[in-house]
Design an enzyme around this catalytic site. Sequence first.
Site, PDB file in Angstrom:
ATOM      1  N   HIS A   9      -2.950   1.309   6.867  1.00 18.78           N
ATOM      2  CA  HIS A   9      -3.128   1.195   5.418  1.00 18.78           C
ATOM      3  C   HIS A   9      -3.269   2.592   4.822  1.00 18.78           C
ATOM      4  CE1 HIS A   9      -4.126  -0.839   1.691  1.00 18.78           C
ATOM      5  NE2 HIS A   9      -5.239  -0.125   1.567  1.00 18.78           N
TER       6      HIS A   9
ATOM      7  N   HIS B  69      -5.570   1.721  -4.423  1.00 12.02           N
ATOM      8  CA  HIS B  69      -4.679   1.164  -3.413  1.00 12.02           C
ATOM      9  C   HIS B  69      -4.236  -0.238  -3.800  1.00 12.02           C
ATOM     10  CE1 HIS B  69      -7.701  -1.357  -0.899  1.00 12.02           C
ATOM     11  NE2 HIS B  69      -8.272  -1.069  -2.044  1.00 12.02           N
TER      12      HIS B  69
ATOM     13  N   CYS C  69       0.818  -1.221   0.000  1.00 12.75           N
ATOM     14  CA  CYS C  69       0.000   0.000   0.000  1.00 12.75           C
ATOM     15  C   CYS C  69       0.852   1.271   0.000  1.00 12.75           C
ATOM     16  CB  CYS C  69      -0.993  -0.001   1.152  1.00 12.75           C
ATOM     17  SG  CYS C  69      -0.287   0.112   2.811  1.00 12.75           S
TER      18      CYS C  69
END
Length: 159
Positions: free
Chosen positions: A123, A135, A73
């Site tokens: 994240h 993402h 990520c």
Amino acid sequence: MSTRTQNPAAPATARFRTTTTAVTAAALGALLVPSLATDAEAAAVSARALRVAASKQGSPYQWGATGPYRFDCSGLTLYAFKRVGKRLPRTAAAQYNHTRHIRASQRHRGDLVFFHSRGHVYHVGIYAGRNRIWHSPKTGAVVRLERIWSNSVWYGRVR
């Protein structure tokens, strides 16, 4: 009937004056309110980073990868902003600490979206508008556009 002749250059001159006035006003506004220029520049850079991230659609997730063919990520966000001339730290938490924190109502396309739990960022993705992010989600998945699935998010703007 009027006997006055019109100057054929007058419309062009008027347009030039209007354009010059608008450019001068914009520049003066940026001088008087520096955050306007900074926000406009940040938005342009962020929009370009968003396009870079979107161009990686389908690239596989790999923990610790920073591209150009595999990403985790924060590796995707680092890669996208690096390609447009901005430096970000390596991890999602460090990226959050590096950005200017903004409210959800202030978010724009290209801002970073940080997912957190109990005050810890776990994240990150790039805001694509309409409550969606680009993402690289997890092992076995690929870079993709997805709806924001949680209310536990913070937003940051890359400076």
